[in-house]
Design a protein around this motif. Structure first.
Motif, mmCIF file in Angstrom:
data_model
loop_
_atom_site.group_PDB
_atom_site.id
_atom_site.type_symbol
_atom_site.label_atom_id
_atom_site.label_comp_id
_atom_site.label_asym_id
_atom_site.label_seq_id
_atom_site.Cartn_x
_atom_site.Cartn_y
_atom_site.Cartn_z
ATOM 1 N N ASP B 155 0.840 -1.200 0.000
ATOM 2 C CA ASP B 155 0.000 0.000 0.000
ATOM 3 C C ASP B 155 0.874 1.248 0.000
ATOM 4 O O ASP B 155 2.112 1.157 0.050
ATOM 5 C CB ASP B 155 -0.984 -0.024 1.175
ATOM 6 C CG ASP B 155 -0.276 -0.127 2.500
ATOM 7 O OD1 ASP B 155 0.818 0.451 2.637
ATOM 8 O OD2 ASP B 155 -0.806 -0.813 3.400
ATOM 9 N N ALA B 156 0.263 2.412 -0.084
ATOM 10 C CA ALA B 156 0.986 3.660 -0.331
ATOM 11 C C ALA B 156 2.119 3.858 0.672
ATOM 12 O O ALA B 156 3.227 4.264 0.299
ATOM 13 C CB ALA B 156 0.011 4.834 -0.270
ATOM 14 N N GLY B 157 1.866 3.567 1.927
ATOM 15 C CA GLY B 157 2.864 3.816 2.962
ATOM 16 C C GLY B 157 4.099 2.945 2.827
ATOM 17 O O GLY B 157 5.160 3.269 3.356
ATOM 18 N N GLU B 163 11.202 0.411 -1.690
ATOM 19 C CA GLU B 163 12.178 0.762 -2.726
ATOM 20 C C GLU B 163 13.580 0.814 -2.140
ATOM 21 O O GLU B 163 14.547 0.365 -2.768
ATOM 22 C CB GLU B 163 11.792 2.099 -3.368
ATOM 23 C CG GLU B 163 10.766 1.877 -4.467
ATOM 24 C CD GLU B 163 10.194 3.164 -5.039
ATOM 25 O OE1 GLU B 163 10.341 4.216 -4.386
ATOM 26 O OE2 GLU B 163 9.584 3.099 -6.115
ATOM 27 N N ALA B 164 13.651 1.342 -0.933
ATOM 28 C CA ALA B 164 14.959 1.410 -0.271
ATOM 29 C C ALA B 164 15.501 0.005 -0.039
ATOM 30 O O ALA B 164 16.675 -0.276 -0.315
ATOM 31 C CB ALA B 164 14.819 2.159 1.053
ATOM 32 N N VAL B 165 14.631 -0.869 0.460
ATOM 33 C CA VAL B 165 15.078 -2.239 0.722
ATOM 34 C C VAL B 165 15.543 -2.894 -0.563
ATOM 35 O O VAL B 165 16.569 -3.563 -0.617
ATOM 36 C CB VAL B 165 13.934 -3.056 1.356
ATOM 37 C CG1 VAL B 165 14.324 -4.521 1.431
ATOM 38 C CG2 VAL B 165 13.606 -2.532 2.728
ATOM 39 N N ARG B 166 14.763 -2.656 -1.642
ATOM 40 C CA ARG B 166 15.086 -3.319 -2.905
ATOM 41 C C ARG B 166 16.472 -2.902 -3.378
ATOM 42 O O ARG B 166 17.244 -3.724 -3.859
ATOM 43 C CB ARG B 166 14.041 -2.965 -3.946
ATOM 44 C CG ARG B 166 14.297 -3.662 -5.275
ATOM 45 C CD ARG B 166 13.403 -3.160 -6.346
ATOM 46 N NE ARG B 166 13.568 -1.709 -6.506
ATOM 47 C CZ ARG B 166 12.809 -0.973 -7.304
ATOM 48 N NH1 ARG B 166 11.828 -1.521 -7.983
ATOM 49 N NH2 ARG B 166 13.003 0.327 -7.405
ATOM 50 N N ASP B 167 16.784 -1.625 -3.240
ATOM 51 C CA ASP B 167 18.067 -1.157 -3.757
ATOM 52 C C ASP B 167 19.244 -1.738 -2.986
ATOM 53 O O ASP B 167 20.334 -1.869 -3.532
ATOM 54 C CB ASP B 167 18.103 0.378 -3.718
ATOM 55 C CG ASP B 167 17.046 0.941 -4.668
ATOM 56 O OD1 ASP B 167 16.610 0.169 -5.561
ATOM 57 O OD2 ASP B 167 16.628 2.097 -4.497
ATOM 58 N N GLN B 168 18.982 -2.130 -1.714
ATOM 59 C CA GLN B 168 20.081 -2.704 -0.937
ATOM 60 C C GLN B 168 20.099 -4.222 -1.015
ATOM 61 O O GLN B 168 21.027 -4.844 -0.520
ATOM 62 C CB GLN B 168 19.939 -2.302 0.539
ATOM 63 C CG GLN B 168 20.275 -0.852 0.761
ATOM 64 C CD GLN B 168 19.832 -0.391 2.129
ATOM 65 O OE1 GLN B 168 19.409 -1.189 2.944
ATOM 66 N NE2 GLN B 168 19.926 0.905 2.359
ATOM 67 N N GLU B 169 19.098 -4.788 -1.617
ATOM 68 C CA GLU B 169 18.937 -6.242 -1.582
ATOM 69 C C GLU B 169 20.032 -6.928 -2.394
ATOM 70 O O GLU B 169 20.192 -6.653 -3.587
ATOM 71 C CB GLU B 169 17.550 -6.601 -2.135
ATOM 72 C CG GLU B 169 17.268 -8.070 -2.272
ATOM 73 C CD GLU B 169 17.360 -8.813 -0.952
ATOM 74 O OE1 GLU B 169 16.742 -8.367 0.029
ATOM 75 O OE2 GLU B 169 18.073 -9.836 -0.906
ATOM 76 N N ARG B 186 1.758 -0.081 -8.557
ATOM 77 C CA ARG B 186 1.691 1.073 -9.459
ATOM 78 C C ARG B 186 0.628 0.849 -10.543
ATOM 79 O O ARG B 186 -0.079 1.774 -10.925
ATOM 80 C CB ARG B 186 3.064 1.334 -10.083
ATOM 81 C CG ARG B 186 3.938 2.159 -9.109
ATOM 82 C CD ARG B 186 5.218 2.595 -9.766
ATOM 83 N NE ARG B 186 6.179 1.500 -9.807
ATOM 84 C CZ ARG B 186 6.780 1.091 -10.915
ATOM 85 N NH1 ARG B 186 6.535 1.679 -12.073
ATOM 86 N NH2 ARG B 186 7.628 0.094 -10.865
ATOM 87 N N LEU B 187 0.527 -0.393 -11.015
ATOM 88 C CA LEU B 187 -0.491 -0.675 -12.027
ATOM 89 C C LEU B 187 -1.889 -0.434 -11.453
ATOM 90 O O LEU B 187 -2.774 0.097 -12.137
ATOM 91 C CB LEU B 187 -0.364 -2.129 -12.495
ATOM 92 C CG LEU B 187 -1.321 -2.557 -13.621
ATOM 93 C CD1 LEU B 187 -1.134 -1.663 -14.829
ATOM 94 C CD2 LEU B 187 -1.083 -3.998 -14.001
ATOM 95 N N GLU B 188 -2.055 -0.813 -10.208
ATOM 96 C CA GLU B 188 -3.360 -0.589 -9.576
ATOM 97 C C GLU B 188 -3.664 0.905 -9.502
ATOM 98 O O GLU B 188 -4.826 1.314 -9.506
ATOM 99 C CB GLU B 188 -3.392 -1.216 -8.170
ATOM 100 C CG GLU B 188 -3.673 -2.708 -8.221
ATOM 101 C CD GLU B 188 -3.343 -3.416 -6.935
ATOM 102 O OE1 GLU B 188 -2.859 -2.747 -5.990
ATOM 103 O OE2 GLU B 188 -3.548 -4.633 -6.869
ATOM 104 N N GLN B 189 -2.608 1.707 -9.444
ATOM 105 C CA GLN B 189 -2.815 3.157 -9.432
ATOM 106 C C GLN B 189 -2.994 3.699 -10.848
ATOM 107 O O GLN B 189 -3.123 4.900 -11.042
ATOM 108 C CB GLN B 189 -1.626 3.875 -8.775
ATOM 109 C CG GLN B 189 -1.299 3.383 -7.380
ATOM 110 C CD GLN B 189 -2.464 3.501 -6.435
ATOM 111 O OE1 GLN B 189 -3.090 4.548 -6.345
ATOM 112 N NE2 GLN B 189 -2.796 2.415 -5.758
#
Lengths: 432, 534, 386
Positions: B155-157, B163-169, B186-189
């Protein structure tokens, strides 16, 4: 294991009855209670505990002084899951043994087989299992749920509280699932669910290979709308079905399954860890937090001698039915069938969920509807219940042929299928 | 003497009271207490907020609380209001520990406790909450699982932290999953860019999101989503083919397992063994009994029940042979009658000694779940094991029949009994061992079936007819025939099922067997030579 | 064995295959016993007051009627198994088909007295939204048609099945198993509600047969007597076949099929002919069974039931016909008694009975009876030889 206990109990009972009740017996014969549940064959798995429940209730009642000063005597026969044998054994109970009341049956077909016999010989039958409705007999009392006491509230819950939009109606191919699904289909369409959002599937009894069906359900549920499965799958087929669900990774949070034929006893044969969160709709759960229920459970565990034994909805139905019958006999002052039949309408007894059950004029009773989620210990936790009890409806309002029928066994109507439009009592069922 | 004992007792009681009061006192001051109290509120919406509050509190015990809540084991004492965690919840009295201090509190009865309720919606929330926490652990498998759980749950929060976690993964697989999870959000948005990230995905959540987009009002977005869906559909079709094949082989392996013992007792010895199903049942009950003997170690129990199941059923088979069948030499049809009687007795024996109810056989950890090939094709592990087991049993049996002295003697006795005896083979002993072998293999089948289906008194009856069909279809007396027949009937059944339905598929298979026997009156692999005219 | 039973006397009547059985001792004994039993039950039922200890209640009459139907079914099985050597594990299918034909007639007789009051459609069809009667239900409102179908439906099925099976020389266990497949497939088919036979609930709630109220004691007695007469007729027909030339070819092909073929007999035609007759007899048994038990449901097709029938025959003594009757009545009587007296343990008793009888009495109960006779003749022989 615990096989020796019944013998000792039997011995004790025999000694007791010889020593204590002999004088009473000399005055009057015992009141005979017939128990017509399969103890062998495919249905033994469900029905044998109901036999034990009845024996326990009768034992308790005898310990409390019997009924009308007379002892109750159980007469147990084994119809062996064989439908013609059900009719034969019912005849044996009524004509040979001359029992005053019968508690029995589980499957619809066994009830249909017994029905003409009970009507012909004017017996009393208490039927404890949820069933498809569309039947009303002067001689049968339906203490299980009618479709409006189980299916409709469950679907309402899923629709309103869970937001389900797509439905799989899966059932075993016999009359109870067929009828329930027909009623549900009509009901869902009435609430704006489109044809392509309903998938109906029937499987044979004891179906054990669910791979394809579960994979179909998974596909059906991955089209973007919240999906739920309404399961009327019967008895033995459930274990492999739930196993397959668990293994194919269908989680209750994604696609919940609400079952109408899966209770604590069925779950006791399944490893429930992967099933947590799937639902069932009943009128009683063993986990209901209530002192009457805890007392019943304690008595049952003491009776079976097994700390792990469970109670379930049909057992509660027998508990209610038995107490109603006791009450009616007391009210009528005699176990005579015709007197009891008249006296029992309107009788109200406590149920095990903290409320009361009343016998309606259509020979169905009032029941609360509970929705429970499966827990990892094989129990259900109640997540929703109807605010008040619901009266059982013999003829469904959602079916073409039966919409206009009502049943009322009070005088002067005394008709099981009165057509309110034509203002006449339909053919059949001993119409007067 | 008496006074001292009394005094000790009194002191003990006092100490106990103090301890209880102390723990109640301790709960009073604990900052976690209000958090849990909020959870105990009646409305599910309030509970949802309470979960968020617990996560936000950063309390080190929050994970344990949430897990207990998820399992329905976080409960409250009705009288004292004390929060406890139930450690084991079977039976009437449960061992519990204090939820805040973690102290063991002995046993409490069901009557005293109030469960903090939870429903599927909350469970979903908990799953994603716990998943976010899991993204920070060291074990990459746990992180992947957590990322999987997040698909469709973002969800939005959560976008920024994810994204931060993904970049460090460090793990690529986890990264991909997180990208997918974010793309679904994002597609849902309504973000058309996200379609590209999802176009190769077979995951149901991704498809659900695309389906949602395809039905949207924006025609460009809808068209793009539809195109992506069509591409996915192609891949799905191929996967579905593999899936059906696997289903067929799996059903086939069950049939082979159930029938292979019969292929020995019926096929080789000519005994119409109606008790075969009950021997399978004995194997399944052995599996259950083993789990009762070794509580908490289902894996070990399954492995040990393989030899145990073989022995139990095998010994039962030897007993049946000694007590009944050896008296029926040369009257094969009458073995049907006697073994039918035996099957009734065995069924009722289990009903009386164990229970008429089904028994639970727990699937060990390593056998549950699926082997994930890709998001659309996963092979259920228990069935995969059963498939492998069936092939192993078959291979083992072939080895016994072809390479051992027993096998040689068995073949000799069945081909020409008189000749074999005159060569010094003790035919009665061979009969006994052969029947024991067939029965033991039936027991093995039972051990495997216990992982798939009901363990109850009726288990045997549901397999006996199928077993006879398989043996006869394959050709009596031919083990290869049984294997091929079982597998092909399984595949035919599963291929037919999607369009004919389960019942009709089975009827078609039966009619097929009837017609096939007209064409080849001695099955797939007829026995040749003299033995055929038996 | 039956060859030796053929009388050597050549009265003019013995040329007719149906009358020849009457000159056999075993047939005469059987018919006499059966007639006596029917008469005794009737008298005890009608003449004695209900409270009398020797009074036979209508419950018992119906029960006995059911046994007689089973006995006829057992005779039909014995005809193919005992004399033709075909172990049919699917005779329940023919029995059930006959039962369904009768059930359909009885359903149509209900008329508008069903719970929904529909004049044509049976209740279960109204309930499942059938608009009109399916084609195969037409004609069953006429008794003659229904009674014809009682024999024709199983007969045609047996003809088709037998034609295929015997033509391609399917024998032994292969034949047994495909008969089992046949009845299993039919069971699954009849369970399907789309078939229009009432699915699992089957056909029930019958009211009258040929205008007689099925719930009256007189009708019950009538059905009981009809079952007795049907059994007698079936027995005579079977005995007639067995004693005729056809029967001798049967026995010969049972014992050495290849030799009989070499002698120029078309074995498959003989087999087909007898198989069809047997199926029709099973159908008749089923049709009398249904009004007495009051329900017909697909479980009669269950393979286990057919196996049980074979067990009755084996227990009574295969290849004797009267043995089949004894076996069927004995086992079912035992079942009735045991399920009432020891409901928890009756399967032990029944199972034990099967095992003990097979091991100790290889020729069944009939064998026990003839053993004494044989022993007598053997001693005579021994005395004669020296």
């Amino acid at each position: 294991m615990n096989t020796s206990t019944p013998f000792y109990r039997w011995l004790a009972a025999a000694l007791l009855s010889a020593g204590v009740t002999l004088p009473a017996q000399a005055q009057e014969d015992p009141i005979k209670v017939g128990i017509l549940h399969s103890l062998s064959g495919t249905m033994a798995i469900s029905e044998s505990t109901l036999k034990d429940t009845m024996l326990m209730l009768i034992e308790q009642q005898n310990a409390a002084g019997g009924l009308l000063g007379r002892q109750l005597e159980p007469v147990v026969v084994d119809p062996a899951s064989n439908w013609p044998l059900f009719a034969e054994k019912a005849r044996e109970l009524l004509a040979q043994e001359k029992v005053d009341v019968i508690f029995g049956n589980w499957t619809s077909v066994s009830r249909k087989s017994v029905l003409p016999v009970v009507e012909e010989l004017n017996g009393l039958l208490f039927y404890p299992v949820q069933y498809e409705g569309e039947e009303s007999s002067e001689n049968v009392f339906y203490t299980g749920a009618a479709p409006n006491q189980q299916a409709i509230p469950a679907v309402n819950y899923l629709m309103n509280n869970v937001g389900v939009e797509r439905w799989v109606l899966a059932g075993t191919d016999y009359v109870y699932p067929r009828t329930t699904n027909k009623i549900l289909e009509a009901y869902l369409k009435g609430h704006g669910v489109a044809d392509e959002d309903i998938m109906i599937n029937y499987t044979p009894f004891g179906h054990s290979d669910w791979q394809n069906i579960v994979s179909d359900i998974k596909r059906f549920g991955s089209e973007g709308k919240k999906t739920a499965v309404v399961s009327t799958i019967n008895g033995d087929a459930n274990v492999p079905f739930y196993r397959e669900l668990g293994n194919q990774g269908i989680d209750a949070a994604d696609i919940p399954v609400v079952a109408f034929s899966v209770g604590e006893q069925e779950l006791s044969g399944i490893d429930t860890a992967p099933l947590v969160g799937h639902l069932a709709a009943w009128n009683y759960f063993m986990s209901v937090d209530n002192d009457a229920n805890y007392d019943f459970i304690d008595a049952w565990i003491d009776y079976t001698g097994d700390e792990m034994s469970v109670t379930n909805d049909p057992m509660e139905a027998h508990y209610i039915g038995f107490n109603m019958w006791l009450e009616a006999v007391r009210k009528a002052g005699t176990p005579d069938v015709d007197a009891v039949k008249d006296a029992i309408i309107g009788v109200t007894v406590p149920n095990l969920t903290g409320g009361y059950a009343a016998m309606m004029p259509n020979h169905h009773i009032t029941k609360p509807v509970l929705i429970g989620e499966i827990q990892d210990n094989g129990q259900f936790s109640v997540v929703w219940e109807t605010p008040s009890t619901v009266a059982g409806d013999a003829w469904s309002d959602y079916l073409e042929g039966s919409r206009d029928l009502i049943s009322d066994w009070r005088k002067p109507m005394e008709c099981g299928n009165y057509n309110v439009v034509e203002a006449s009592c339909g053919g059949g069922v001993e119409a007067q | 003497m008496r006074i001292t004992r009394c005094l000790t007792l009194w002191l003990l009681l006092c100490a106990l009271m103090l301890a209880l009061l102390g723990s109640a006192q301790a709960q009073q001051d604990d900052p976690g207490k209000p958090l849990l109290e909020a959870l105990a509120s009646a409305s599910y919406a309030a509970k949802s907020d309470a979960i968020d509050a617990i996560v936000a509190s950063g309390d080190s015990r929050s994970r344990a609380w949430l897990e207990a809540l998820n399992d329905g084991k976080l409960q409250q004492n009705k009288q004292t209001g004390q929060f406890v965690v139930v450690l084991a919840n079977r039976g009437r009295n449960w061992p519990v520990e204090d939820a805040l201090s973690g102290e063991p509190l002995g046993e409490m009865s069901r009557r005293e406790l109030d469960r903090i309720g939870i429903n599927n919606a909350l469970r979903g929330q908990l799953r994603s909450t716990l998943a976010v926490l899991d993204l920070y652990v060291d074990n990459p498998d746990a992180r992947l699982q957590a990322a999987n759980d997040l698909l469709g749950q973002v969800d939005a929060g959560m976008v920024a932290p994810l994204e931060a976690v993904r970049d460090q993964e460090p793990s690529e697989a986890v990264q991909e999953r997180l990208t997918e999870a974010l793309a679904i959000y994002r597609l849902e948005q309504g973000d058309a860019q996200a379609i590209e990230a999802l176009s190769g995905s077979l995951h149901p959540e991704a498809r659900a999101a695309l389906n949602g987009a395809a039905a949207s009002d924006d025609p460009a977005l809808a068209a793009q989503a539809k195109k992506a869906l069509d591409g996915i559909e192609q891949t799905l079709k191929i996967n579905r083919g593999f899936e059906t094949l696997y289903f067929g082989l799996s059903l086939g392996s069950v049939l082979v397992l159930a029938a292979i013992g019969l292929a020995i007792t019926f096929g080789v010895m000519g005994v119409i063994n109606m008790a075969h199903g009950e021997l399978i049942m004995l194997g399944a009950y052995t599996s259950w009994g083993m789990q009762q003997l070794l509580p908490g170690q289902p894996g070990l129990a399954v492995i040990l029940s393989i030899p145990a199941g073989f022995l139990v059923a095998g010994l039962a088979g030897v007993a049946i042979e000694r007590c009944v069948i050896q008296f029926l030499k040369g009257r094969p049809l009458e073995t049907l009658l006697a073994t039918f009687g035996v099957s009734l007795i065995l069924q009722q024996l289990v009903r009386t000694l164990v229970s008429p109810l089904n028994r639970t056989v727990i699937t060990p950890e390593w056998m549950s779940g699926s082997l994930v090939i890709n998001d659309a094709l996963s092979l259920t592990l228990n069935r995969l094991y059963v498939l492998g087991f069936a092939l192993l049993v078959f291979a083992g049996l072939m080895l016994v029949m072809r390479r051992t002295r027993l096998g040689l003697e068995v073949r000799a006795v069945t081909q020409n009994r008189a000749m074999a005896r005159s060569m010094g083979i003790r035919a009665t002993r061979v009969d006994m061992l052969t029947f024991g072998l067939g029965a033991g293999v039936a027991g093995l089948a039972g051990v495997a079936l216990a992982q798939l289906t009901n363990v109850g008194p009726n288990l045997g009856q549901s397999y006996i007819i199928d077993s006879f069909m398989v043996v006869v279809f394959g050709g009596v007396g031919n083990l290869w025939g049984t294997l091929v027949a079982g597998m092909s009937l399984g595949v035919i059944n599963q291929v037919l099922e999607p369009w004919a339905g389960a019942v009709l598929a089975k009827i078609i298979v039966l009619v097929f067997i009837i017609l096939f026997i007209q064409k080849r009156p001695r099955g797939l692999f007829p026995q040749k030579g003299r033995a055929a005219e038996g | 064995m039956s060859l030796s039973n053929t009388p050597s006397s050549s009265s003019p009547l013995s040329n007719l295959w149906l009358t020849r059985p009457f000159s056999e001792r075993s047939t005469r004994i059987f018919l006499t016993v059966l007639a006596l039993a029917l008469a005794v039950v009737t008298v005890l039922h009608l003449a004695l007051p209900a409270g009398h200890p020797l009074h036979v209640s209508s419950y018992t009459v119906t029960l006995l009627g059911k046994y007689l139907c089973y006995a006829l079914l057992a005779v039909a099985v014995d005809l193919v198994w005992g004399y033709l050597g075909i172990l049919s594990l699917g005779h329940g299918a023919f029995f059930a088909l006959g039962g369904y034909a009768m059930g359909m007639y009885l359903m149509r007789q209900i008329g508008d007295r069903g719970v929904y009051g529909d004049p044509v459609l049976p209740d279960f069809m109204v309930f499942l939204n059938w608009d009109s009667l399916p084609w195969f239900w037409h004609g069953f409102d006429m008794a003659w048609f229904a009674f014809l179908m009682v024999m024709l439906a199983p007969g045609l099925l047996a003809l088709l099945f037998g034609f295929l099976a015997f033509r391609s020389r399917v024998t032994g266990v292969y034949l047994s198993i495909i008969t089992q497949a046949l009845t299993f497939a039919l069971m699954l088919a009849f369970f399907r509600n789309e078939m229009g036979f009432g699915g699992n609930n089957g056909l029930t709630d019958f009211r009258e047969l040929l205008g007689f109220d099925l719930r009256s004691d007189a009708t019950r007695l009538g059905l009981f007597l009809a079952s007795g007469v049907a059994l007698a007729l079936g027995y005579v027909v079977c005995r007639g076949i067995v004693g005729s030339k056809l029967g001798r070819v049967c026995v010969a092909s049972r014992d050495a099929e290849a030799r009989v073929r070499f002698l120029g007999y078309r074995v498959e035609r003989v087999q087909l002919c007898v198989f069809v007759v047997s199926a029709m007899l099973a159908g008749v048994a089923g049709s009398l069974y249904v009004p007495q038990v009051g329900i017909i449901n697909p479980s009669e097709f269950s393979p286990l039931f057919s196996i049980e029938v074979v067990v009755w025959v084996a227990l009574g003594g295969r290849g004797t016909l009267y043995g089949a009757v004894i076996g069927a009545i004995l086992v079912n009587y035992a079942k009735t008694v045991f399920t009432g007296v020891m409901p928890d343990a009756w399967l032990f008793a029944l199972g034990g009975l099967f095992v003990v009888v097979t091991v100790l009495l290889p020729k069944g109960i009939a064998g026990l009876m003839s053993r004494r006779r044989k022993a007598d003749s053997e001693t005579q022989l021994k005395e004669a030889t020296p």
